[in-house]
Write an enzyme that holds these catalytic residues in place. Structure first.
Site, PDB file in Angstrom:
ATOM      1  N   LYS A   1       0.767  -1.245   0.127  1.00  0.00           N
ATOM      2  CA  LYS A   1       0.038  -0.164  -0.007  1.00  0.00           C
ATOM      3  C   LYS A   1       1.021   1.215  -0.078  1.00  0.00           C
ATOM      4  O   LYS A   1       0.658   2.142  -0.798  1.00  0.00           O
ATOM      5  CB  LYS A   1      -1.041  -0.033   1.335  1.00  0.00           C
ATOM      6  CG  LYS A   1      -1.830  -1.077   1.353  1.00  0.00           C
ATOM      7  CD  LYS A   1      -2.820  -1.021   2.368  1.00  0.00           C
ATOM      8  CE  LYS A   1      -2.156  -1.656   3.789  1.00  0.00           C
ATOM      9  NZ  LYS A   1      -1.650  -2.617   3.863  1.00  0.00           N
ATOM     10  N   THR A   2       1.754   1.316   1.066  1.00  0.00           N
ATOM     11  CA  THR A   2       2.927   2.501   0.906  1.00  0.00           C
ATOM     12  C   THR A   2       3.588   2.586  -0.375  1.00  0.00           C
ATOM     13  O   THR A   2       3.704   3.666  -0.847  1.00  0.00           O
ATOM     14  CB  THR A   2       3.844   2.513   2.055  1.00  0.00           C
ATOM     15  OG1 THR A   2       3.124   2.020   3.354  1.00  0.00           O
ATOM     16  CG2 THR A   2       4.700   3.624   2.440  1.00  0.00           C
TER      17      THR A   2
ATOM     18  N   ASP B   1      -1.316   6.657   6.711  1.00  0.00           N
ATOM     19  CA  ASP B   1      -1.250   5.260   6.729  1.00  0.00           C
ATOM     20  C   ASP B   1      -2.137   5.015   8.075  1.00  0.00           C
ATOM     21  O   ASP B   1      -2.460   5.973   8.966  1.00  0.00           O
ATOM     22  CB  ASP B   1       0.044   4.666   7.398  1.00  0.00           C
ATOM     23  CG  ASP B   1       0.481   3.331   7.390  1.00  0.00           C
ATOM     24  OD1 ASP B   1      -0.565   2.449   6.587  1.00  0.00           O
ATOM     25  OD2 ASP B   1       1.281   2.885   7.409  1.00  0.00           O
TER      26      ASP B   1
ATOM     27  N   THR C   1      -5.586  -1.339   7.317  1.00  0.00           N
ATOM     28  CA  THR C   1      -5.830  -2.731   7.518  1.00  0.00           C
ATOM     29  C   THR C   1      -7.055  -3.192   7.939  1.00  0.00           C
ATOM     30  O   THR C   1      -7.491  -4.240   7.623  1.00  0.00           O
ATOM     31  CB  THR C   1      -4.789  -3.254   8.581  1.00  0.00           C
ATOM     32  OG1 THR C   1      -4.904  -2.714   9.636  1.00  0.00           O
ATOM     33  CG2 THR C   1      -3.353  -3.199   8.128  1.00  0.00           C
TER      34      THR C   1
ATOM     35  N   ARG D   1       6.642  -7.929   1.705  1.00  0.00           N
ATOM     36  CA  ARG D   1       7.509  -7.581   2.993  1.00  0.00           C
ATOM     37  C   ARG D   1       8.140  -8.448   3.594  1.00  0.00           C
ATOM     38  O   ARG D   1       9.389  -8.754   3.835  1.00  0.00           O
ATOM     39  CB  ARG D   1       6.832  -6.791   3.789  1.00  0.00           C
ATOM     40  CG  ARG D   1       7.707  -6.479   5.342  1.00  0.00           C
ATOM     41  CD  ARG D   1       6.894  -5.601   6.197  1.00  0.00           C
ATOM     42  NE  ARG D   1       6.781  -4.306   5.512  1.00  0.00           N
ATOM     43  CZ  ARG D   1       5.662  -3.630   6.027  1.00  0.00           C
ATOM     44  NH1 ARG D   1       4.699  -4.154   6.912  1.00  0.00           N
ATOM     45  NH2 ARG D   1       5.214  -2.499   5.471  1.00  0.00           N
TER      46      ARG D   1
HETATM   47  P1  ADP Z   1       2.235  -1.786   3.129  1.00  0.00           P
HETATM   48  O1  ADP Z   1       2.037  -0.325   3.149  1.00  0.00           O
HETATM   49  O2  ADP Z   1       0.880  -2.359   2.566  1.00  0.00           O
HETATM   50  O3  ADP Z   1       2.289  -2.353   4.525  1.00  0.00           O
HETATM   51  P2  ADP Z   1       4.794  -1.734   2.014  1.00  0.00           P
HETATM   52  O4  ADP Z   1       4.361  -0.840   0.629  1.00  0.00           O
HETATM   53  O5  ADP Z   1       5.267  -1.132   2.887  1.00  0.00           O
HETATM   54  O6  ADP Z   1       3.270  -2.431   2.521  1.00  0.00           O
HETATM   55  O7  ADP Z   1       5.447  -3.050   1.372  1.00  0.00           O
HETATM   56  C1  ADP Z   1       6.516  -3.515   1.910  1.00  0.00           C
HETATM   57  C2  ADP Z   1       7.648  -3.610   1.057  1.00  0.00           C
HETATM   58  O8  ADP Z   1       7.282  -4.672   0.111  1.00  0.00           O
HETATM   59  C3  ADP Z   1       7.976  -2.596   0.242  1.00  0.00           C
HETATM   60  O9  ADP Z   1       9.092  -1.704   0.832  1.00  0.00           O
HETATM   61  C4  ADP Z   1       8.337  -3.081  -1.087  1.00  0.00           C
HETATM   62  O10 ADP Z   1      10.023  -3.338  -1.008  1.00  0.00           O
HETATM   63  C5  ADP Z   1       7.992  -4.571  -1.273  1.00  0.00           C
HETATM   64  N1  ADP Z   1       6.666  -4.597  -2.107  1.00  0.00           N
HETATM   65  C6  ADP Z   1       5.274  -4.414  -1.673  1.00  0.00           C
HETATM   66  N2  ADP Z   1       4.622  -4.589  -2.790  1.00  0.00           N
HETATM   67  C7  ADP Z   1       5.254  -4.547  -3.800  1.00  0.00           C
HETATM   68  C8  ADP Z   1       4.988  -4.854  -4.989  1.00  0.00           C
HETATM   69  N3  ADP Z   1       3.782  -4.885  -5.419  1.00  0.00           N
HETATM   70  N4  ADP Z   1       6.300  -4.956  -5.956  1.00  0.00           N
HETATM   71  C9  ADP Z   1       7.333  -4.727  -5.568  1.00  0.00           C
HETATM   72  N5  ADP Z   1       7.625  -4.565  -4.139  1.00  0.00           N
HETATM   73  C10 ADP Z   1       6.653  -4.696  -3.232  1.00  0.00           C
END
Ligand code: ADP
Length: 331
Positions: A64-65, A109, A158, A217
């Site tokens: 998401k981030t 977030d 979430t 992640r």
């Molecule tokens: P969330 O915000 O959903 O908790 P993040 O965006 O922080 O998740 O994702 C965690 C890590 O996983 C990121 O730093 C990135 O390196 C990797 N990642 C997540 N989604 C992808 C994707 N679709 N393609 C490539 N890397 C990804």
């Protein structure tokens, strides 16, 4: 405020930055979400408008981030990041809003944890790019209106169920993030291995993918650990499936990616609550773990794996979980 997320071993969001994709084309998987975003982006760019506000929902670590950070890169605009629990009063949010440049992205977030007063304050900002600031008290009280640049809020949660209806309705676009397929994670792992100046055989990448609980992640963190393990053990490059399995055995990640915490959840449900149904509060209490953490970080994958069921009376463990843990049900 107390920390809301328990940091698990090998689960360190802070260290993710060097592996974050820097353009939409580098984002692996999540095709449905990415395709919709491509359309929204192109349409907004053709019109010269800011993107409509976006809500991203889904378990942690699914991108998401990452996706929110890619948007301003595609649009050549600015990015700001904050989170629901840190915005305790309207005055905490105000600087983000006034700093927001045209078409920039403000990523919030854990938006389901915005306090009500901040939520009220954000409505006119989202609808009319305007804030109403209350000045003074009593007889001298007055409201000052301030106009903002057209910008975009990307909210991540979430728990979409915990969002109030008025806030949810102000997001024109909502996207649900799902767990990734094994082949998508394997692709991601091969690519990230290169970024980390190491390499994996195809079989090793698939093995890591299978044990990453559908979560990029996790995949990145298991990859980092496997790299360190291979380096210290002087394993030949590319890293083999056998070395990968050894590395993962050492941190007790099992064949389908369950970790100590997941197993503890299941065995608690089985031994303390004889398989359930049990309420999340009670399970959390027995495990000495915040129920929120269990709901956010443990249960989604167990549900998707078919190891637990959520019933109106509480959580129940399934036959598949007994089988996986090699425990005979007491039926
Ligand atoms: P969330 O915000 O959903 O908790 P993040 O965006 O922080 O998740 O994702 C965690 C890590 O996983 C990121 O730093 C990135 O390196 C990797 N990642 C997540 N989604 C992808 C994707 N679709 N393609 C490539 N890397 C990804």
């Amino acid at each position: 405020a107390p920390p809301t997320k328990t940091a698990f071993a090998f689960d360190d969001p802070e260290h993710d930055d060097d592996l974050r994709p820097s353009s939409l084309s580098e984002v692996v998987g999540q095709r449905k979400v990415v395709e919709r975003i491509q359309i929204i982006l192109e349409a907004a760019q053709n019109r010269g408008d800011a993107l409509g506000h976006l809500l991203f929902e889904g378990p942690p670590g699914l991108g998401k981030t990452t996706l929110a950070m890619v948007l301003p890169k595609e649009m050549n605009s600015d990015f700001q990041i904050t989170s629901g629990p840190t915005l305790r009063a309207p005055k905490d949010l105000l600087p983000y809003l006034t700093r927001a440049s045209e078409k920039s992205i403000l990523f919030i977030d854990e938006i389901h944890r915005l306090p009500p007063a901040v939520e009220e304050f954000i409505y006119p900002a989202m609808e009319d790019f305007r804030v109403d600031i209350a000045l003074g008290e009593g007889l001298n009280a007055r409201t000052v209106n301030m106009t903002l640049k057209p910008f975009t809020i990307v909210g991540a949660t979430t728990r979409s169920g915990m969002l109030t209806a008025p806030l949810r309705d102000r997001f024109v676009n909502r996207a649900h993030f799902d767990f990734y397929e094994h082949d998508e994670l394997a692709t991601l792992l091969m690519r990230n291995a290169k970024k980390l100046k190491t390499s994996l055989t195809e079989e090793a990448a698939l093995e890591l993918a299978i044990r990453s609980r559908g979560t990029p992640r996790k995949a990145n963190n298991l990859l980092r650990w496997t790299r360190d393990f291979a380096q210290v053990r002087n394993a030949p490059s590319p890293i083999s499936e056998a070395v990968t399995k050894e590395a993962l055995a050492m941190i007790e990640v099992d064949a389908i990616g369950l970790e100590e915490m997941d197993r503890r959840y299941l065995t608690t449900l089985i031994t303390v609550f004889t398989g359930g149904p049990a309420g999340i509060q009670a399970i959390g209490h027995s495990m000495n773990c915040p129920p929120d953490t269990l709901e956010d970080e443990v249960e989604p994958f167990l549900l998707r794996q078919g190891f637990i069921q959520r019933t109106p009376r509480g959580r129940m463990v399934t036959a598949a979980a007994w089988e996986h843990l090699k425990i005979e049900p007491l039926m």
